[in-house]
Design a protein around this motif. Sequence first.
Motif, PDB file in Angstrom:
ATOM      1  N   LEU A  84       0.937  -1.307  -0.508  1.00 37.22           N
ATOM      2  CA  LEU A  84      -0.252   0.191  -0.174  1.00 37.22           C
ATOM      3  C   LEU A  84       0.804   1.067  -0.181  1.00 37.22           C
ATOM      4  O   LEU A  84       0.898   2.181  -0.308  1.00 37.22           O
ATOM      5  CB  LEU A  84      -1.203   0.034   1.149  1.00 37.22           C
ATOM      6  CG  LEU A  84      -2.352  -1.454   0.804  1.00 37.22           C
ATOM      7  CD1 LEU A  84      -2.754  -0.860   2.845  1.00 37.22           C
ATOM      8  CD2 LEU A  84      -2.807  -0.278   0.573  1.00 37.22           C
ATOM      9  N   TRP A 134       1.777   2.102  -3.176  1.00 31.43           N
ATOM     10  CA  TRP A 134       0.852   2.443  -4.225  1.00 31.43           C
ATOM     11  C   TRP A 134       0.755   4.059  -3.983  1.00 31.43           C
ATOM     12  O   TRP A 134       0.635   5.278  -4.536  1.00 31.43           O
ATOM     13  CB  TRP A 134      -0.380   1.898  -3.912  1.00 31.43           C
ATOM     14  CG  TRP A 134      -0.087   0.414  -4.922  1.00 31.43           C
ATOM     15  CD1 TRP A 134       0.723   0.041  -5.025  1.00 31.43           C
ATOM     16  CD2 TRP A 134      -1.208  -0.211  -4.297  1.00 31.43           C
ATOM     17  NE1 TRP A 134       0.694  -1.304  -5.769  1.00 31.43           N
ATOM     18  CE2 TRP A 134      -0.786  -1.534  -5.024  1.00 31.43           C
ATOM     19  CE3 TRP A 134      -2.447  -0.219  -3.892  1.00 31.43           C
ATOM     20  CZ2 TRP A 134      -1.578  -3.077  -5.130  1.00 31.43           C
ATOM     21  CZ3 TRP A 134      -3.386  -1.652  -3.842  1.00 31.43           C
ATOM     22  CH2 TRP A 134      -2.724  -3.189  -4.225  1.00 31.43           C
ATOM     23  N   LEU A 135       0.254   4.214  -2.774  1.00 30.24           N
ATOM     24  CA  LEU A 135       0.132   5.253  -1.903  1.00 30.24           C
ATOM     25  C   LEU A 135       1.194   6.491  -2.292  1.00 30.24           C
ATOM     26  O   LEU A 135       1.425   7.342  -2.208  1.00 30.24           O
ATOM     27  CB  LEU A 135      -0.361   5.943  -0.760  1.00 30.24           C
ATOM     28  CG  LEU A 135      -0.346   7.513   0.168  1.00 30.24           C
ATOM     29  CD1 LEU A 135      -1.522   7.947  -0.131  1.00 30.24           C
ATOM     30  CD2 LEU A 135      -0.739   6.428   1.430  1.00 30.24           C
ATOM     31  N   LEU A 172      -6.520   5.525  -0.865  1.00 31.33           N
ATOM     32  CA  LEU A 172      -4.933   4.829   0.034  1.00 31.33           C
ATOM     33  C   LEU A 172      -4.327   4.874   1.224  1.00 31.33           C
ATOM     34  O   LEU A 172      -3.871   4.060   1.646  1.00 31.33           O
ATOM     35  CB  LEU A 172      -3.648   5.314  -2.034  1.00 31.33           C
ATOM     36  CG  LEU A 172      -3.877   4.090  -2.785  1.00 31.33           C
ATOM     37  CD1 LEU A 172      -3.107   4.716  -4.085  1.00 31.33           C
ATOM     38  CD2 LEU A 172      -4.189   2.641  -2.735  1.00 31.33           C
ATOM     39  N   LYS A 201      -3.673   2.603   4.054  1.00 34.02           N
ATOM     40  CA  LYS A 201      -2.627   1.972   4.748  1.00 34.02           C
ATOM     41  C   LYS A 201      -2.581   2.208   6.495  1.00 34.02           C
ATOM     42  O   LYS A 201      -2.745   2.448   7.265  1.00 34.02           O
ATOM     43  CB  LYS A 201      -1.832   3.517   3.592  1.00 34.02           C
ATOM     44  CG  LYS A 201      -0.530   3.780   4.654  1.00 34.02           C
ATOM     45  CD  LYS A 201       1.066   2.779   4.205  1.00 34.02           C
ATOM     46  CE  LYS A 201       1.568   2.781   4.709  1.00 34.02           C
ATOM     47  NZ  LYS A 201       2.922   2.192   4.644  1.00 34.02           N
ATOM     48  N   VAL A 246      -8.785  -2.753  -2.562  1.00 27.85           N
ATOM     49  CA  VAL A 246      -8.200  -1.419  -2.484  1.00 27.85           C
ATOM     50  C   VAL A 246      -8.162  -0.929  -3.851  1.00 27.85           C
ATOM     51  O   VAL A 246      -8.732   0.170  -4.256  1.00 27.85           O
ATOM     52  CB  VAL A 246      -6.695  -0.887  -1.528  1.00 27.85           C
ATOM     53  CG1 VAL A 246      -6.267   0.229  -1.633  1.00 27.85           C
ATOM     54  CG2 VAL A 246      -7.082  -1.994  -0.328  1.00 27.85           C
ATOM     55  N   VAL A 281      -9.677   2.346  -6.216  1.00 23.71           N
ATOM     56  CA  VAL A 281      -9.260   3.562  -6.106  1.00 23.71           C
ATOM     57  C   VAL A 281      -9.537   3.558  -7.628  1.00 23.71           C
ATOM     58  O   VAL A 281      -9.791   4.693  -8.103  1.00 23.71           O
ATOM     59  CB  VAL A 281      -7.866   3.115  -5.959  1.00 23.71           C
ATOM     60  CG1 VAL A 281      -6.834   3.694  -7.522  1.00 23.71           C
ATOM     61  CG2 VAL A 281      -7.219   3.115  -4.579  1.00 23.71           C
TER      62      VAL A 281
END
Length: 371
Positions: free
Chosen positions: A24, A27-28, A81, A85, A187, A191
């Motif tokens: 995560l 991605w974030l 995200l 997280k 998730v 998104v």
Amino acid sequence: MRRGPFRDGVFTSALHEPRTAVVLGRWLGGALLVCFLTGLTSHLLQNPPTWLAGMLPSRPVDGYRVTQGLHVISGVAAIPLTGAKLWTVYPRLFEWPPARSALHALERLGIAVLVAAVLLELFTGLLNTLQWYPWPFPFRQTHFWLGWLATGGLLVHLAVKAPLVARHWRRAQAPAVAGRRGFLASVGVAVGAVTLTTAGQTVPWLRAVDLLAPRRPGSGPRGLPVNRTAAQAGTVAVPADWQLEVDGPRPFRLTLAELRELPQYEAVLPIACVEGWSVSARWSGVRVADLLARAGAPPGSAVRVTSLEAEGPFRVMEMPAPYAEDPLTLLALALDDEVLSPDHGFPARIIAPNRPGVLQTKWVARIEVVR
């Protein structure tokens, strides 16, 4: 012993573990990096330092449309995200004791600053897309410095957690955990859903599913949305004797009829606004470069444009030379062959390539040559 929702043993999910947090985090981190870089681009285009102003490019014409669209898209994607997280790591946020040493205390303070900066940045940015500002501080300056604070905090956090991240970077290095794939997939779907249903305000081929975006391209006079109306700007009644004042080595004035008698040019250019929406339209009018040449402006001259509106942060706009000299930059008098409506800037407005919408000044009263 602690009591309540953060007591020992309350965090039972196996997904509160490093591998899920690392995935995560990747991605974030990617979303926040794109958001920061494109936001910095927007800030520099709106408020360029003196040394940079003359080097800003007027091409590609859709440059700002793309970068600001990516800014809002990545910012919206970062919201779910960030929630995922924080859910993954929140048992660590409430570990006890809160600090085991001075170094550990500094690390946790850094995490607190990072989390607060990211949450406030995303919250204020989301409300900006709605043009709602329920706070007493100035949005643009606060958003800019929060971006630096969040990015700096993220880099420090990555430096501190680098050994842990390295141990769990690859899937083969991490032990299997039940439910991890399903959680990450959900998730990803969340998104994707918020992105697809909001990106249509700037991505034409996604407009059919533009369900949650605050702006619908195609709305407004002549199919072009309006952020600031003539009534809001106090320019509903344009003086009957309106004249464009052009100030330079050879200053002159022109009535609207005289402007229409000059050579007219067309340009298909987008209005791209900081809230993330953009729409292309066909504009026609007089080239700003021709007006500057008539005023005797030396090559490389910038211009200062003043609006009829009584007040506002962009009532006076500075346009660097690369834009002023671009043949696509117009003092527009018409939109799609029709006279500008009051909300679109009657009697005349600026339209230039690769510029934020707030700098496409409406209700122009004066153009001044500056060096």
